[in-house]
Design an enzyme around this catalytic site. Structure first.
Site, PDB file in Angstrom:
ATOM      1  N   ASP A  20       0.865  -1.164   0.000  1.00 20.17           N
ATOM      2  CA  ASP A  20       0.000   0.000   0.000  1.00 20.17           C
ATOM      3  C   ASP A  20       0.912   1.228   0.000  1.00 20.17           C
ATOM      4  O   ASP A  20       2.123   1.128   0.285  1.00 20.17           O
ATOM      5  CB  ASP A  20      -0.889  -0.031   1.248  1.00 20.17           C
ATOM      6  CG  ASP A  20      -1.890   1.106   1.275  1.00 20.17           C
ATOM      7  OD1 ASP A  20      -2.355   1.517   0.199  1.00 20.17           O
ATOM      8  OD2 ASP A  20      -2.210   1.582   2.379  1.00 20.17           O
ATOM      9  N   ASP A  22      -0.305   5.074   0.922  1.00 24.68           N
ATOM     10  CA  ASP A  22      -0.633   5.977   2.022  1.00 24.68           C
ATOM     11  C   ASP A  22      -0.507   5.229   3.349  1.00 24.68           C
ATOM     12  O   ASP A  22      -1.150   4.199   3.558  1.00 24.68           O
ATOM     13  CB  ASP A  22      -2.063   6.505   1.869  1.00 24.68           C
ATOM     14  CG  ASP A  22      -2.226   7.397   0.645  1.00 24.68           C
ATOM     15  OD1 ASP A  22      -1.417   8.326   0.497  1.00 24.68           O
ATOM     16  OD2 ASP A  22      -3.145   7.153  -0.151  1.00 24.68           O
TER      17      ASP A  22
END
Length: 280
Positions: A20, A22
């Site tokens: 991922d 963020d």
């Protein structure tokens, strides 16, 4: 590595990290660590990387540019966002040229148009809702009318918030909740925790789930989605989830670590000394 824990897993077969962004690589415009050095360490472990995000506001090219600002060169072909998942869902249900109404930003609009769908405010066969930092009442009204007239309601992702340097702010899930409340219709959510994004990334890299580690900062999307895709999972505490929340949650990852740097240190140890556990 204090503060982490792991469940049993055969880490020697690991070939790919699905990261991922963020809360893992950065928070807003603030990198989480020395990103060029972290990517060099990943390469030294003979691991490949794909970036898998629920954020539909940016195009892969825009993510490439952001990574370059942080000193990292990365291919756009290995970046997968929920906009691509939304396009895959539209392609399953509608022919090219079908009308689509969007609540979202440039990354979503460009992906939908490049796939051959027509953006429209009327006579839409589908309504796709994502994070939109320019959201207006008129957009909510138009989406509500179209869905109540029978348009398919697709949500890119259920993230209610996302991390920024000033704290958590509303995410796509908050907008989905407003549209669902106004339409009495639940969305078809195509981003994480649905496994589609992970499947797209693994297909591009030609790896199996048992060769893949999903790394994220959200239990309810990254970790649950990775598990539903059949992958091992690692939760980093550099984003929205605290250690206390992680330990108390029903969804349990294979590994809990403070951040990506600690994860790589642990993987390096595993390569040297297989089976060694992290101290609680």
């Amino acid at each position: 590595m204090d503060g982490g824990r792991t469940l049993m897993h055969d880490w020697q077969h690991l070939r790919v990290l699905l990261l991922d962004m963020d809360g893992v690589l950065w928070r807003g415009e603030q990198p989480l660590g020395d990103l060029p050095r972290l990517f060099q360490r990943i390469a030294s472990l003979n691991l490949r990387v794909a970036l898998v995000t629920n954020n539909a506001t940016r195009t892969p090219a825009q993510y490439v540019a952001k990574l370059q600002r942080f000193g990292v060169t990365f291919p756009a072909t290995h970046i997968f966002g929920s906009a691509q998942a939304a396009v895959a869902a539209l392609q399953q249900r509608f022919p090219q040229g079908a009308g689509v109404y969007l609540i979202g930003e440039e990354g979503l609009a460009r992906a939908v148009q490049e796939a051959g769908f027509r953006l429209t405010e009327g006579n839409a066969q589908a309504v796709v809702v994502a994070l939109d930092r320019h959201l207006t009442y008129e957009k909510l009204r138009r989406a509500t009318v179209l869905i109540r007239q029978g348009a398919l309601f697709i949500g890119t992702n259920p993230d209610r918030t996302y991390p920024t340097p000033e704290g958590l702010v509303p995410g796509a899930g908050a907008i989905l909740a407003a549209v669902e409340a106004a339409t009495d219709t639940a969305p078809w959510v195509v981003g994480k925790p649905a496994p589609l994004l992970f499947q797209l990334a693994m297909g591009r890299l030609d790896v199996r789930p048992e060769e893949t580690l999903v790394v994220g900062d959200r239990l309810e999307t990254d970790i649950l989605g990775g598990q539903q895709a059949g992958c091992a999972t690692a939760l980093v505490l550099s984003g929205v989830t605290s250690e206390a929340q992680a330990k108390a949650a029903e969804v349990q990852p294979d590994l809990i670590v403070p951040d990506l740097e600690h994860l790589l240190s642990w993987l390096e140890t595993q390569r040297r000394h297989p089976g060694q556990h992290i101290a609680q």
